[in-house]
Design an enzyme around this catalytic site. Structure first.
Site, PDB file in Angstrom:
ATOM      1  N   GLY A  45       0.647  -1.269   0.038  1.00 59.55           N
ATOM      2  CA  GLY A  45      -0.041   0.076  -0.076  1.00 59.55           C
ATOM      3  C   GLY A  45       0.747   1.151   0.129  1.00 59.55           C
ATOM      4  N   ARG A  86       9.999  -0.947  -4.944  1.00 61.24           N
ATOM      5  CA  ARG A  86       8.705  -0.846  -5.635  1.00 61.24           C
ATOM      6  C   ARG A  86       8.701   0.462  -6.584  1.00 61.24           C
ATOM      7  NH1 ARG A  86       4.465  -3.739  -3.453  1.00 61.24           N
ATOM      8  NH2 ARG A  86       3.556  -3.587  -5.307  1.00 61.24           N
ATOM      9  N   GLN A 194      -5.493  -9.314  -2.283  1.00 62.50           N
ATOM     10  CA  GLN A 194      -5.416  -8.250  -1.397  1.00 62.50           C
ATOM     11  C   GLN A 194      -7.013  -8.022  -0.850  1.00 62.50           C
ATOM     12  OE1 GLN A 194      -3.811  -8.035  -4.285  1.00 62.50           O
ATOM     13  NE2 GLN A 194      -1.860  -6.764  -3.983  1.00 62.50           N
ATOM     14  N   ASP A 235      -1.681   4.560  -6.278  1.00 63.75           N
ATOM     15  CA  ASP A 235      -0.488   4.380  -5.939  1.00 63.75           C
ATOM     16  C   ASP A 235       0.353   5.637  -6.571  1.00 63.75           C
ATOM     17  OD1 ASP A 235       0.697   1.595  -4.769  1.00 63.75           O
ATOM     18  OD2 ASP A 235      -1.146   1.397  -5.713  1.00 63.75           O
ATOM     19  N   ASN A 245      -2.838   2.253 -10.156  1.00 62.65           N
ATOM     20  CA  ASN A 245      -3.615   1.591  -8.902  1.00 62.65           C
ATOM     21  C   ASN A 245      -3.460   0.023  -9.359  1.00 62.65           C
ATOM     22  OD1 ASN A 245      -4.617   1.558  -6.276  1.00 62.65           O
ATOM     23  ND2 ASN A 245      -6.504   0.929  -7.093  1.00 62.65           N
TER      24      ASN A 245
END
Length: 345
Positions: A45, A86, A194, A235, A245
């Site tokens: 997240g 990431r 998720q 994101d 996202n």
């Protein structure tokens, strides 16, 4: 359950890869352990990744035992290792820039202990800001939720994706707490599930009515008139409002548009990246092919089948009804209104 918590000289991380079957905490005492937790999605997240990286940076300073003149070089290494974990989530780079700026503000300081404390203070400020901002996002978004509403969400944008409370789920929590009769449909969110593992767990723990659906059921529910509103997290949001996202978000936006259903993105302003002109410029992370071939160690596809496994997709701004931030709800034209909001802040 807290996604992460500072324990004095280490970072306690809830291993989200084991939820909901097992609640297991890992203790990170080095920046390498924080980086590994981010890469393996033990912590995930965008806001939580940013906060974890900030604490990882502080841990890097705590680990350093050399002469003061070598600290900057060491911290550059720490930053680079955390930054490579990431590539899509912009909060990661935002948090690392804040930490690096704080370090450079300590130029001339000769006491390593004071430098370490300054970095830890900054990491704690980032975490506290996330708690505060998420509550504000919930308050700003509450007016878009009717007194009775069926809400569809994707992936997990709740307390497990943040330091506390959540973004998309922050809006949902606030609506529920204000007495509105809401019901949430949670996409399972393949391939890492998720929505099934995390969002369903969070909402059930908060006693918010939730129904889990497979990703490919969303269009059918919209066709049946069972969805009033879609709220997702983000994101990275480009300057023109295009939003990256979790993979599958774009499909939901197209379906919502086809059925005349409002589609909202909830995210802090730290997720807005004005340096990126459009979604075409957002780097999209590709994950390990085994995440597609296996489900928690159980093989579900031929072992040697070629796999394409992007972790995110990009929703064009034209499909987004509004972007809910802690400073208000931004609507089209995004290239103008996002800039106005960011300049005001």
């Amino acid at each position: 359950m807290k996604a992460l918590e500072w324990m004095g000289n280490s970072l306690q991380i809830l291993d989200q890869t084991r939820l909901p079957v097992e609640i297991n905490y890992r203790l990170a005492t080095t920046y390498e352990e924080v980086a590994e937790a981010i890469e393996t999605m033990a912590v995930r997240g965008a806001p939580a990744i940013g906060s974890a990286a900030a604490y990882g940076y502080a841990l890097g300073a705590l680990q350093y035992s050399g002469e003061l003149e070598g600290l900057l070089s060491h911290m550059e290494q720490v930053k680079n290792r955390l930054a490579e974990t990431r590539p899509t989530a912009v909060n990661l780079f935002w948090a690392l820039r804040r930490m690096e700026d704080r370090l450079r503000e300590q130029h001339g300081e000769t006491d390593l202990a004071k430098i370490r404390q300054a970095l830890l203070n900054e990491a704690e400020t980032i975490a506290e800001d996330d708690r505060r901002v998420n509550r504000l996002i919930g308050e700003q978004g509450n007016p878009i939720v009717a007194e009775e509403a069926n809400i569809l969400t994707h992936c997990n944008a709740g307390s497990l994706a943040t330091v506390e409370y959540g973004t998309a789920l922050g809006v949902i929590r606030t609506a529920h707490d204000s007495g509105k009769k809401i019901h949430v449909y949670a996409d399972e969110t393949r391939p890492f599930l998720q929505g099934a593992r995390l969002t369903a767990l969070e909402l059930m723990n908060d006693k918010i009515p939730v129904t889990l659906i497979a990703d490919n059921m969303a269009g059918f529910l919209m066709q049946q008139g069972k969805i009033d509103l879609v709220i997702v997290g983000a994101d990275r949001i480009a300057a023109n409002g295009d939003t990256a996202n979790k993979i599958g978000t774009y499909s939901l936006a197209v379906l919502a548009h086809a059925h005349g259903i409002p589609f909202y993105v909830a995210a802090p302003t730290s997720t807005i990246d004005l340096k990126v002109p459009s979604g075409q410029d957002i780097p999209i992370e590709e994950r390990n092919p085994q995440e597609m071939r296996e489900v928690f160690g159980v093989q579900v596809a031929p072992a040697d089948v070629p796999v394409y496994n992007p972790a995110f997709d990009v929703t064009p701004s034209k499909l987004i009804t509004g972007i809910i931030t802690e400073k208000g709800i931004v609507s089209s034209p995004y290239s103008v209104n996002l800039l106005k909001m960011m300049v005001r802040s």
